[in-house]
Design an enzyme around this catalytic site. Structure first.
Site, PDB file in Angstrom:
ATOM      1  CG  ASN A 129       8.672  -7.488  14.328  1.00 24.30           C
ATOM      2  OD1 ASN A 129       9.068  -8.413  14.752  1.00 24.30           O
ATOM      3  ND2 ASN A 129       7.934  -6.469  14.956  1.00 24.30           N
ATOM      4  CD1 TRP A 130       9.038 -12.818  10.312  1.00 24.73           C
ATOM      5  CD2 TRP A 130      10.119 -14.536  10.857  1.00 24.73           C
ATOM      6  NE1 TRP A 130       9.508 -13.259   9.019  1.00 24.73           N
ATOM      7  CE2 TRP A 130      10.305 -14.402   9.370  1.00 24.73           C
ATOM      8  CE3 TRP A 130      10.972 -15.644  11.193  1.00 24.73           C
ATOM      9  CZ2 TRP A 130      11.102 -14.874   8.566  1.00 24.73           C
ATOM     10  CZ3 TRP A 130      11.901 -16.324  10.556  1.00 24.73           C
ATOM     11  CH2 TRP A 130      11.960 -16.087   9.076  1.00 24.73           C
ATOM     12  CE  LYS A 131       4.539  -7.220  15.405  1.00 26.54           C
ATOM     13  NZ  LYS A 131       3.387  -6.517  15.577  1.00 26.54           N
ATOM     14  CG  HIS A 165       7.599  -3.047  17.676  1.00 28.29           C
ATOM     15  ND1 HIS A 165       6.526  -3.148  18.452  1.00 28.29           N
ATOM     16  CD2 HIS A 165       7.325  -3.282  16.322  1.00 28.29           C
ATOM     17  CE1 HIS A 165       5.608  -3.514  17.279  1.00 28.29           C
ATOM     18  NE2 HIS A 165       6.191  -3.476  16.332  1.00 28.29           N
ATOM     19  CD  GLU A 169       3.615  -5.676  19.015  1.00 34.47           C
ATOM     20  OE1 GLU A 169       4.682  -6.350  18.785  1.00 34.47           O
ATOM     21  OE2 GLU A 169       2.771  -5.711  17.993  1.00 34.47           O
ATOM     22  CD  GLU A 202       6.351  -0.412  12.876  1.00 34.56           C
ATOM     23  OE1 GLU A 202       6.122  -1.326  12.128  1.00 34.56           O
ATOM     24  OE2 GLU A 202       6.343  -0.732  14.170  1.00 34.56           O
ATOM     25  N   GLY A 249      -1.228  -4.042  13.367  1.00 32.79           N
ATOM     26  CA  GLY A 249      -1.986  -5.437  13.631  1.00 32.79           C
ATOM     27  C   GLY A 249      -3.514  -5.305  13.639  1.00 32.79           C
ATOM     28  CB  SER A 280      -2.299  -2.753   8.963  1.00 24.72           C
ATOM     29  OG  SER A 280      -2.864  -3.168  10.015  1.00 24.72           O
ATOM     30  N   GLY A 329       4.666  -6.775   9.760  1.00 25.54           N
ATOM     31  CA  GLY A 329       4.633  -7.590  10.911  1.00 25.54           C
ATOM     32  C   GLY A 329       3.809  -8.985  10.369  1.00 25.54           C
ATOM     33  N   GLY A 330       2.574  -8.928  10.699  1.00 24.36           N
ATOM     34  CA  GLY A 330       1.559  -9.906  10.104  1.00 24.36           C
ATOM     35  C   GLY A 330       1.847 -10.650   8.859  1.00 24.36           C
TER      36      GLY A 330
HETATM   37  P1  PGA Z   1       1.533  -5.486  11.547  1.00 22.75           P
HETATM   38  O1  PGA Z   1       2.877  -5.251  12.488  1.00 22.75           O
HETATM   39  O2  PGA Z   1       2.315  -5.359   9.920  1.00 22.75           O
HETATM   40  O3  PGA Z   1       0.996  -6.632  11.764  1.00 22.75           O
HETATM   41  O4  PGA Z   1       0.710  -4.361  11.724  1.00 22.75           O
HETATM   42  C1  PGA Z   1       3.871  -4.039  12.142  1.00 22.75           C
HETATM   43  C2  PGA Z   1       4.896  -4.100  12.926  1.00 22.75           C
HETATM   44  O5  PGA Z   1       4.489  -4.369  14.291  1.00 22.75           O
HETATM   45  O6  PGA Z   1       5.910  -3.698  13.029  1.00 22.75           O
END
Ligand code: PGA
Length: 250
Positions: free
Chosen positions: A10-12, A96, A98, A166, A172, A212, A233-234
């Site tokens: 997930n490149w956000k 998600h 977010e 999640e 994050g 994470s 994500g990251g």
């Molecule tokens: P993260 O994000 O790996 O940066 O914690 C995961 C996600 O939001 O799907």
């Protein structure tokens, strides 16, 4: 049990066109020999077409980060399932945390989006997870099952649903769930899917962990019996790190 693990990046809100293309190419090269894990990446909407071209003929699939619940109409700023299919997506992340926390998505809107994804033959990667306050209050399973029920009760196409657990406090933050704690939630999710849809669907459904995930912790998570992949994500912004996560189960 016949579940092919799925690792999704997930490149956000990161990467312009050139950076997205370069990352996609590097991921495709890195996972070219990995045939036992399904891999998808989710760039920003504006980079979907460029990334589709870069991934053409590779093992890496294309995902979107969100979709609208209607297929067309007066919905300024939205993107629909048919348009995501048109640009080459096979998967879409839905609900998600977010989106839930920053953009007001509710269990009800997440449900509508999951239905929209299935209607367009997209695999929905539907996210659930508790906040830190909810975990510390001992309400993790109550919250996760409530979110799952909103998505899955009576859902036509439930056999195509991918669930991503999640924990919000792990996203994050660098704080990752302990493998055995994540496994316990994944077991509860699979048990609930069994109640809702029967043994075959429960046994075949993929339940991803997210929050994470890094190369250093991925193996411990992915070797749990009910963790069928990761939503990253990251670490997915770094091709080498992402590829190491894809390979971590080996
Ligand atoms: P993260 O994000 O790996 O940066 O914690 C995961 C996600 O939001 O799907």
């Amino acid at each position: 049990m016949n579940r092919r693990p799925l690792v999704a990046g997930n490149w956000k809100l990161h990467n312009d066109l050139d950076a997205s293309e370069a990352l996609a190419r590097a991921v495709a090269v890195g996972v070219a020999e990995v045939d036992d894990v399904e891999v998808v990446v989710a760039p920003v909407f504006t980079a979907l077409d460029r990334v589709r071209r870069a991934l053409s003929g590779t093992r890496v699939g294309l995902a979107a980060q969100d979709l609208h619940w209607e297929d067309r109409g007066a919905f300024t700023g939205e993107v629909s399932g048919p348009l995501l299919r048109d640009v080459g997506c096979t998967h879409v992340i839905v609900g998600h945390s977010e989106r839930r926390q920053l953009f007001g998505e509710t269990d009800a809107t997440v449900r509508r989006k999951v239905e929209a994804a299935l209607r367009s033959s997209l695999v929905p990667i539907a996210c659930v997870g508790e906040t830190l306050e909810e975990r510390e209050g001992g309400r993790t399973l109550e919250v996760v099952i409530r979110q799952l029920d909103a998505i899955a009760v009576g859902l036509a196409g439930i056999d195509r649903l991918v669930v991503a657990y999640e924990p919000v406090w792990a996203i994050g933050t660098g704080r990752v769930a302990r493998p055995e704690d994540a496994q316990a939630v994944h077991t509860a999710i699979r048990d609930r899917l069994r109640t809702l849809a029967g043994e075959t669907v429960a046994a075949c459904s993929r339940i991803l962990y997210g929050g994470s995930v890094k190369p250093e912790n991925a193996a411990g998570l992915l070797r749990q019996p009910d963790i069928d992949g990761a939503l990253v994500g990251g670490a997915s912004l770094d091709a080498d790190a992402f590829v190491r996560i894809v390979r971590a189960r080996r």
